[in-house]
Design a protein around this motif. Structure first.
Motif, mmCIF file in Angstrom:
data_model
loop_
_atom_site.group_PDB
_atom_site.id
_atom_site.type_symbol
_atom_site.label_atom_id
_atom_site.label_comp_id
_atom_site.label_asym_id
_atom_site.label_seq_id
_atom_site.Cartn_x
_atom_site.Cartn_y
_atom_site.Cartn_z
ATOM 1 N N PRO A 213 0.835 -1.199 0.000
ATOM 2 C CA PRO A 213 0.000 0.000 0.000
ATOM 3 C C PRO A 213 0.870 1.250 0.000
ATOM 4 C CG PRO A 213 -0.044 -1.062 2.151
ATOM 5 C CD PRO A 213 0.728 -1.965 1.236
ATOM 6 N N SER A 214 0.375 2.289 -0.627
ATOM 7 C CA SER A 214 1.141 3.535 -0.665
ATOM 8 C C SER A 214 1.124 4.200 0.703
ATOM 9 C CB SER A 214 0.561 4.482 -1.720
ATOM 10 O OG SER A 214 -0.650 5.011 -1.276
ATOM 11 N N ALA A 215 1.968 5.195 0.870
ATOM 12 C CA ALA A 215 2.094 5.888 2.151
ATOM 13 C C ALA A 215 0.785 6.531 2.566
ATOM 14 C CB ALA A 215 3.189 6.947 2.064
ATOM 15 N N TRP A 216 0.002 7.015 1.599
ATOM 16 C CA TRP A 216 -1.244 7.675 1.955
ATOM 17 C C TRP A 216 -2.295 6.673 2.399
ATOM 18 C CZ3 TRP A 216 0.577 9.957 -2.934
ATOM 19 C CH2 TRP A 216 1.304 11.113 -2.696
ATOM 20 N N GLN A 217 -2.256 5.470 1.879
ATOM 21 C CA GLN A 217 -3.240 4.462 2.278
ATOM 22 C C GLN A 217 -2.928 3.896 3.655
ATOM 23 O OE1 GLN A 217 -2.725 1.979 -1.111
ATOM 24 N NE2 GLN A 217 -4.513 2.806 -2.152
ATOM 25 N N PHE B 154 3.927 0.922 -7.053
ATOM 26 C CA PHE B 154 4.730 -0.008 -6.272
ATOM 27 C C PHE B 154 4.920 0.429 -4.827
ATOM 28 C CE2 PHE B 154 6.040 -0.292 -10.719
ATOM 29 C CZ PHE B 154 5.607 -1.593 -10.977
ATOM 30 N N GLY B 155 4.130 1.371 -4.367
ATOM 31 C CA GLY B 155 4.174 1.784 -2.969
ATOM 32 C C GLY B 155 5.113 2.938 -2.680
ATOM 33 N N GLY B 156 5.803 3.434 -3.664
ATOM 34 C CA GLY B 156 6.697 4.575 -3.467
ATOM 35 C C GLY B 156 5.980 5.876 -3.767
ATOM 36 N N ILE B 157 6.742 6.938 -3.750
ATOM 37 C CA ILE B 157 6.206 8.275 -4.003
ATOM 38 C C ILE B 157 7.024 8.905 -5.131
ATOM 39 C CG2 ILE B 157 5.708 10.541 -2.992
ATOM 40 C CD1 ILE B 157 4.182 8.287 -1.668
ATOM 41 N N SER C 146 11.009 12.102 -10.103
ATOM 42 C CA SER C 146 11.973 11.441 -9.223
ATOM 43 C C SER C 146 11.208 10.492 -8.315
ATOM 44 C CB SER C 146 12.724 12.466 -8.374
ATOM 45 O OG SER C 146 13.345 13.420 -9.184
ATOM 46 N N TRP C 147 11.756 9.313 -8.079
ATOM 47 C CA TRP C 147 11.080 8.313 -7.249
ATOM 48 C C TRP C 147 11.728 8.254 -5.882
ATOM 49 C CZ3 TRP C 147 12.435 3.903 -4.632
ATOM 50 C CH2 TRP C 147 11.383 3.110 -4.195
ATOM 51 N N PHE C 148 10.883 8.125 -4.824
ATOM 52 C CA PHE C 148 11.365 8.029 -3.450
ATOM 53 C C PHE C 148 10.638 6.887 -2.751
ATOM 54 C CE2 PHE C 148 11.943 12.368 -4.779
ATOM 55 C CZ PHE C 148 13.247 12.639 -4.368
ATOM 56 N N PRO C 149 11.318 6.165 -1.881
ATOM 57 C CA PRO C 149 10.671 5.040 -1.195
ATOM 58 C C PRO C 149 9.697 5.468 -0.099
ATOM 59 C CG PRO C 149 12.965 5.219 -0.530
ATOM 60 C CD PRO C 149 12.740 6.233 -1.612
ATOM 61 N N SER C 150 9.830 6.689 0.415
ATOM 62 C CA SER C 150 8.932 7.105 1.500
ATOM 63 C C SER C 150 8.440 8.533 1.273
ATOM 64 C CB SER C 150 9.648 7.027 2.855
ATOM 65 O OG SER C 150 10.610 8.039 2.968
ATOM 66 N N LEU C 151 7.314 8.819 1.894
ATOM 67 C CA LEU C 151 6.728 10.152 1.803
ATOM 68 C C LEU C 151 7.638 11.187 2.458
ATOM 69 C CD1 LEU C 151 4.304 11.879 0.989
ATOM 70 C CD2 LEU C 151 3.238 11.281 3.157
ATOM 71 N N LEU C 152 8.288 10.827 3.545
ATOM 72 C CA LEU C 152 9.176 11.750 4.255
ATOM 73 C C LEU C 152 10.339 12.196 3.363
ATOM 74 C CD1 LEU C 152 9.715 13.114 6.972
ATOM 75 C CD2 LEU C 152 11.086 11.141 7.592
ATOM 76 N N GLU C 153 10.950 11.268 2.643
ATOM 77 C CA GLU C 153 12.050 11.621 1.743
ATOM 78 C C GLU C 153 11.566 12.484 0.581
ATOM 79 O OE1 GLU C 153 14.820 8.416 0.684
ATOM 80 O OE2 GLU C 153 13.756 7.246 2.205
#
Length: 93
Positions: free
Chosen positions: A7-11, A45-48, A66-73
């Motif tokens: 699931p994505s960070a928002w879900q 794929f669950g990234g941002i 640009s792809w990031f693994p987390s919402l914070l990054e």
């Protein structure tokens, strides 16, 4: 190979997507009319993704993702681009 859905960070956090940021820079004396747009989007794929688009107002402009693994990054990177553009004279709408 087996694909697993993340699931994505928002879900997972019951958060809403951050609002996109739209900046403009105009100077009629220099015939300058530019825009810069920053938006965070979930990917499959669950990234941002940080989607940046810029160019002349009224034109199609350029787009870079640009792809990031987390919402914070991703928010950190978006904040860095926002600071750079504000320092160059862009204004928020």
């Amino acid at each position: 190979m087996r694909w697993t859905w993340r699931p994505s960070a928002w879900q997972t956090d019951d958060m809403q997507a951050p609002d996109p940021i739209h900046l403009t820079r105009t100077d009629p004396a220099c015939n300058m009319a530019r825009f810069y747009h920053l938006e965070l989007q979930p990917d499959l794929f669950g990234g941002i993704r940080l989607v940046r688009s810029w160019g002349r107002i009224g034109g199609s402009g350029e787009v870079r993702q640009s792809w990031f693994p987390s919402l914070l990054e991703a928010e950190g990177a978006r904040g860095g681009w926002l600071r750079r553009k504000l320092a160059r004279g862009y204004m928020t709408d």
